[in-house]
Design a protein around this motif. Structure first.
Motif, PDB file in Angstrom:
ATOM      1  N   ARG A 234       0.847  -1.197   0.000  1.00 43.82           N
ATOM      2  CA  ARG A 234       0.000   0.000   0.000  1.00 43.82           C
ATOM      3  C   ARG A 234       0.884   1.250   0.000  1.00 43.82           C
ATOM      4  N   LEU A 241      -0.221  -5.355  -0.104  1.00 49.04           N
ATOM      5  CA  LEU A 241      -1.524  -5.181  -0.737  1.00 49.04           C
ATOM      6  C   LEU A 241      -2.321  -6.466  -0.597  1.00 49.04           C
ATOM      7  N   PHE A 253      -0.763   2.083  -4.529  1.00 44.78           N
ATOM      8  CA  PHE A 253       0.210   1.063  -4.158  1.00 44.78           C
ATOM      9  C   PHE A 253       1.566   1.347  -4.800  1.00 44.78           C
TER      10      PHE A 253
END
Length: 265
Positions: A234, A241, A253
């Motif tokens: 992220r 993620l 991201f």
């Protein structure tokens, strides 16, 4: 799930879908329509989706399948599922720029464990093997036989001279501002999930995405990159993620090779 058989099926379906996409790509004209979110869709998206969806249902009848082109699937919830973007980079397809891909991934407990990314116009095919490692297969591709394989591994990045890849169609000031926090030696633009693959092959070190994406856009490329030793985290807190989120929408991201020193937002 038996990963040997799974990857045999995913590889074959990606090639079959790619053949259909290229058939339509070669036509003098094809219809382009707008979906409810104003993103484009073509007959190639729909034809590729039909091939992949039917193939997955036949091979894995009990599995959940989430696919971009079937809105009803976006409400499905499962700890393990296939997630499909039958034609990632439709804008690239419409503009005949070649940077479009077929994406199929398998997710378990939030992690894309296996995936295939096929770029038919580029003649590049990336997939994770049964053991989770990533390979690039050399063209030409036969549906019933695997060709020459190269095991992929991310680069050993030089933080004083990083090579960055960013979106071709969605580049913006916020992305440029974030990239400016790094010492860079090279900047590439690419479409679709090919950006993940360029990091997986070692052709790039860093791919930041500060824009809206859905899990079907990223899961297969994420699996390919993870299998080559890379990571996808992220943007806000640099945690991995996760997949299977409500609505299947991603946060911003960063995809990168191990060894890149990430900068804060």
């Amino acid at each position: 799930m038996e990963f040997d058989r799974m990857m045999e099926v995913l590889r074959r379906l990606s090639l079959e879908a790619g053949d259909k996409i290229m058939e339509i790509y070669g036509e003098d004209d094809f219809d382009v329509r707008a979906k409810s979110d104003d993103s484009p869709v073509t007959a190639a998206d729909e034809a590729a989706d039909a091939i992949i969806s039917a193939g997955l249902a036949a091979a894995f009848p009990e599995a959940t399948v989430v696919t971009e082109e079937q809105a009803d699937s976006h409400d499905l919830e499962s700890a393990s599922f296939f997630i499909v973007d039958p034609l990632d980079g439709t804008k690239e397809f419409v503009k005949r720029r070649g940077d479009f891909t077929v994406n199929i991934a398998w997710v378990e407990e939030g992690v894309p464990l296996r995936g295939v990314v096929y770029a038919p116009a580029r003649g590049r095919l990336f997939w994770t093997q049964a053991d989770g490692t990533t390979v690039e297969e050399a063209a030409p591709f036969a549906k019933d036989a695997v060709g020459d394989l190269t095991r992929l591994s991310v680069s050993d990045p030089d933080n004083a001279a990083l090579r960055v890849v960013a979106s071709k169609s969605h580049r913006d000031e916020a992305t440029d501002a974030y990239i400016s926090k790094y010492a860079t030696s090279d900047m590439k633009s690419a479409g679709s999930s090919l950006k993940f693959c360029l990091v997986a092959t070692g052709e790039a070190d860093l791919y930041p995405r500060l824009g809206r994406t859905m899990e079907w856009d990223t899961a297969a490329g994420d699996a390919v990159l993870r299998g080559a030793g890379g990571q996808v985290v992220r943007f806000d807190d640099h945690t991995p993620l996760q997949y299977g989120k409500p609505g299947y929408e991603n946060p911003y991201f960063i995809a990168f090779a191990e060894g890149v020193t990430l900068q804060q937002a």
